[in-house]
Design a protein around this motif. Sequence first.
Motif, short mmCIF file in Angstrom:
data_model
loop_
_atom_site.label_atom_id
_atom_site.label_comp_id
_atom_site.label_asym_id
_atom_site.label_seq_id
_atom_site.Cartn_x
_atom_site.Cartn_y
_atom_site.Cartn_z
N ASN A 337 11.64 64.26 49.76
CA ASN A 337 10.63 63.51 50.17
C ASN A 337 9.55 64.45 50.68
OD1 ASN A 337 8.92 61.94 52.03
ND2 ASN A 337 10.33 60.12 51.45
N PRO A 338 8.28 64.39 50.28
CA PRO A 338 7.14 65.32 51.04
C PRO A 338 6.89 65.05 52.32
CG PRO A 338 6.12 63.34 49.81
CD PRO A 338 7.65 63.15 49.47
N GLY A 339 7.19 63.98 53.03
CA GLY A 339 6.86 63.68 54.47
C GLY A 339 7.94 64.26 55.45
N PHE A 340 7.71 64.11 56.65
CA PHE A 340 8.65 64.88 57.61
C PHE A 340 9.33 63.58 58.48
CE2 PHE A 340 5.92 68.22 56.81
CZ PHE A 340 6.73 69.12 56.92
N SER A 341 10.39 63.55 58.94
CA SER A 341 11.06 62.86 59.78
C SER A 341 10.39 62.55 61.23
CB SER A 341 12.43 63.05 60.25
OG SER A 341 12.55 64.34 61.29
N PHE A 342 10.30 61.52 62.00
CA PHE A 342 10.00 61.23 63.17
C PHE A 342 10.94 60.04 63.85
CE2 PHE A 342 7.08 59.24 66.11
CZ PHE A 342 6.40 60.15 66.46
N TYR A 343 11.55 60.71 64.77
CA TYR A 343 12.46 59.75 65.57
C TYR A 343 12.80 60.65 66.97
CZ TYR A 343 16.41 62.67 63.91
OH TYR A 343 17.29 63.90 63.75
N PHE A 344 13.38 59.92 67.81
CA PHE A 344 13.76 60.35 69.26
C PHE A 344 15.25 60.60 69.19
CE2 PHE A 344 9.64 58.74 69.75
CZ PHE A 344 8.92 60.07 70.43
N ARG A 345 15.61 61.71 69.81
CA ARG A 345 16.98 62.03 70.39
C ARG A 345 17.03 61.60 71.88
NH1 ARG A 345 18.37 66.36 66.07
NH2 ARG A 345 17.27 67.55 67.68
N ILE A 346 17.77 60.89 72.45
CA ILE A 346 17.83 60.70 73.63
C ILE A 346 19.21 61.20 74.24
CG2 ILE A 346 17.61 59.25 75.86
CD1 ILE A 346 15.00 59.35 74.06
N ASN A 347 19.14 62.40 75.14
CA ASN A 347 20.22 62.97 75.69
C ASN A 347 21.07 63.35 74.47
OD1 ASN A 347 19.63 62.13 78.14
ND2 ASN A 347 20.81 60.33 78.24
N GLU A 348 20.31 63.96 73.56
CA GLU A 348 20.93 64.52 72.41
C GLU A 348 21.38 63.35 71.22
OE1 GLU A 348 23.66 67.69 73.21
OE2 GLU A 348 22.05 68.69 74.13
N LYS A 349 21.24 62.25 71.49
CA LYS A 349 21.69 61.07 70.53
C LYS A 349 20.47 60.52 69.86
CE LYS A 349 23.96 56.52 70.43
NZ LYS A 349 24.49 55.48 71.44
N PRO A 350 20.44 60.38 68.41
CA PRO A 350 19.45 59.71 67.69
C PRO A 350 19.44 58.25 68.18
CG PRO A 350 20.64 61.00 66.37
CD PRO A 350 21.41 60.87 67.50
N ILE A 351 18.11 57.58 68.81
CA ILE A 351 17.92 56.45 68.97
C ILE A 351 17.01 55.60 68.40
CG2 ILE A 351 17.30 55.02 71.00
CD1 ILE A 351 19.89 56.12 71.59
N PHE A 352 17.42 54.69 67.86
CA PHE A 352 16.17 53.86 67.15
C PHE A 352 15.35 52.85 68.32
CE2 PHE A 352 15.10 49.50 65.11
CZ PHE A 352 14.02 50.05 64.47
N LEU A 353 14.26 53.29 68.14
CA LEU A 353 13.20 52.69 69.42
C LEU A 353 12.59 51.52 68.41
CD1 LEU A 353 11.39 55.67 70.71
CD2 LEU A 353 13.34 54.65 71.39
N LYS A 354 13.22 50.35 69.15
CA LYS A 354 12.79 48.96 68.58
C LYS A 354 11.20 48.87 68.91
CE LYS A 354 17.34 47.28 69.57
NZ LYS A 354 17.99 46.36 70.09
#
Length: 372
Positions: A337-354
């Motif tokens: 994929n030519p794009g980049f990821s964009f997500y958050f890790r909270i306390n080193e855990k990936p979290i889906f931000l609703k």
Amino acid sequence: MALFVELFVSVSLFFCFARVCGSGLSLNGKWGLRNSNGSLNLGARVPGCAHTALQQQGLIQEPYYRFNDLVYQWVALENWTYSTSFSLNSTFRDKNKLLLIFDGIDTVSTISLNGLTLGNTDNMFQRYDFSVRGMLKDKDNVLEVSLTSPVLYAKERRKQSSYRVPPECPPNVQKGQCHVNFIRKEQCSFSWDWGPSFPTMGLWKGVRLEAFDQFLIVQVSAVPLYNSSVSQWIVEVELIVDAVYTVDNVEVTLSIPELQSVETHKIQFVTGRSKVKFTLHINPESKVKLWWPRGHGEQPFYSVAITGSLKQEKILDEITKVYFRSVELVQGPIPDNPGFSFYFRINEKPIFLKGSNWIPAHSFQDQVTEKM
């Protein structure tokens, strides 16, 4: 790559240890309110707004009823003036510095005290303070806040602009007002897709006088950060101080008793308004309870005690909350994929931000309660 960002800020406003710093006088309560030509002159409460005052006095009915948002458009097209009078004893008035503080003015106003103009405001979200020493009397001090129609102000600002800022007006179906993006005000008060147009005016937060001889602690903030290289938490504490004159050798102690962490710093408060920063290292042997987003864990907090002394005399005693969590914004290559990821890790855990969208609980902020 992962970008490490700051964690959580806990803010405590305008604390002052009374014996050394001074004392405060609330000017909240009953004020007078009148329109520009004096045809309406009524009592009003502060904090409050013109719509609330008019409804409380029976001059308008329930604003939410049927098409009353259209019927009462005239309220926002008027200019309104809040006024009050107050007295002071000489002990208060003779302090080295007196500040008249407005925590929230909605929005464009001119403020005068005993017939002298103190200044102007044009931002609903900003706190304003004015030095008033030498302007106050023992009795019958008259304070006035003259508010300009936000609708007419925004319209005039648009006329003066050399370019347009879309959207100029809300959709016709919203029956709202135009050019809200030309005023630093709660945007939804000019209408939104879910709410009516009630461009408010008033003193939506408290008003008070602060008097002190040496200094005033304007703001305290505490930000926890995690140092991964040594696996240790630290808490960065910042004080905003308004000092009448330079104060040397102030001993400030920071502590979180639950985490067996305490440090003492010797600092200086310089004349005028300045920031002072400290660092509290958390005892590495203490088990820190982490804050988690809702649905992923609990939201514990710790109390940070901030005390200060000058020549063995206590001059500062404050407690503020701190929540420990780490937040990383992760942006990295995605396979095939030519794009980049964009997500958050909270306390080193990936979290889906609703995501969230806070709709104001009421069109009139002074009527918002904790139960809402």
